[in-house]
Design a protein around this motif. Structure first.
Motif: not given
Lengths: 128, 234
Positions: A62, A50-51, B64, B60-62
């Motif tokens: 994280l 998602v990144n 960011f 959670r990472s989204a």
């Protein structure tokens, strides 16, 4: 490719997930990728999906793991060609950045499909 | 590609979510799927646990990347324009109106670009991270709105710049705790600017009032927006 084939085995409990798929036509496709199945590595791959990319520090914070733990698991994913690691230098020091490869993306997609197939197989069985 | 996978992931979630909470499914043994294979292995429980873990990690990472760098730059430019216009205000009501309109435009820009960035990731602004950010930012902003009405009614306009900067900074610090590091840092500097503004004569017809507003809502948004844009995407 040979390495990827070698990584497709049965689940950690020793039960062939293909047995679940035995109820479905795509039995062979349900062999589980143990490389992704490990919790930390699953977290790394999911985060990168998602990144565009994440730094070593971002990933470590994280997932709430130690530097050594992240290094070890990221190296395994890198060796399998699931992630790429680039190191660069900025004014303050070196920066390590991870990115998911097309192979890693496909493997995660297949892993998600596997999980759903297991759940679906159970549901179908219960309804039957 | 990332968006496609993310979209697929949520599609998988939507198809399996009812199963997560289906007590019949939760209690059924997987053993019958493996006749003669020894003790029951709840593979489906493990599968559901894994999907849940993936979803939580992705959420959670989204967080960011949801805050938009371009949006921040846009908000900064709006604030600079408002500061220039506010120096021409002929009375307190006009001055307050200029800044409230600027705040509304900035809010629209922020939501628009955050939604655009979320869509590019294949997710919705209303999913976990976006919702968490909104819930954290909103209370200080609501408090600011209420205090604005109170201070305007009692005629303490000179307190508005400091109060706005301080409470906006508070919202950004709390919301930014779920986001990338530059966000809470920016919030902290906003708060500091607000405190300094409260300690200096910041009336509507003074240079200080507009200068602090321009420095905070203009300069900080512009600088940190550019940093986020460069490091975490537009």
């Amino acid at each position: 490719m040979g390495r990827q084939s070698a990584l497709r085995r049965t689940d950690a409990g020793g039960h062939a997930l293909g047995a679940v798929g035995g109820r479905q036509p795509e039995a062979g496709a349900l062999d589980l990728d143990r490389l992704i199945h490990e919790r930390v590595r699953l977290g790394i791959v999911s985060s990168l999906a998602v990144n565009g990319s994440l730094t070593f520090t971002d990933l470590r914070d994280l997932l709430g793991i130690t530097d050594g733990n992240l290094s070890a698991h990221a190296r395994k994913l890198e060796e399998a060609g699931y992630v790429v690691c680039t190191k660069s230098h900025d004014g303050r020091g070196s920066k390590t950045e991870y990115r998911l490869t097309p192979t890693g993306r496909v493997e995660l997609q297949q892993y998600l499909d596997h999980m759903e197939a297991i759940i679906q197989a159970t549901r179908t069985h219960d309804e039957g | 590609m990332a968006g496609a996978l993310h979209g697929t992931y949520f599609a998988v979630q939507s198809r399996t979510i009812e199963h997560f909470f289906d007590p019949t499914a939760m209690s059924s043994p997987i053993r019958e799927l493996h006749p003669g294979k020894g003790p029951p292995v709840a593979l489906h429980d493990r599968a559901m646990d894994n999907l849940r873990y993936i979803r939580e990690t992705m959420e959670r990472s989204a967080s960011f990347t949801h805050v938009s760098g371009i949006g921040g730059v846009g908000m900064g430019l709006v604030a600079f324009a408002a500061a220039a216009l506010a120096t021409t205000a002929s009375n307190p009501a006009e001055w307050v109106t200029i800044w409230l309109v600027a705040a509304g435009v900035s809010l629209g820009i922020a939501v628009l670009f955050m939604a655009r960035k979320s869509r590019a990731d294949g997710s919705s602004l209303l999913t976990g991270p976006g919702r968490k950010f909104a819930w954290s930012v909103t209370p200080p902003l609501v408090a600011g709105a209420i205090l604005t009405v109170v201070l305007v009614r009692v005629g303490s306009i000179e307190l508005l710049p400091g109060m706005w900067l301080l409470l906006y900074g508070t919202g950004i610090v709390t919301g930014g705790s779920h986001s990338v590091r530059p966000i809470p840092i920016m919030g902290g500097i906003f708060m500091l600017t607000g405190v300094v503004a409260l300690l200096t004569p910041s009336g509507w017809n003074t240079h200080w009032g507009n200068a602090w507003m321009a420095a905070g809502f203009g300069g900080l948004h512009l600088i940190f927006g550019a940093i986020i844009w460069r490091k975490h995407g537009g």
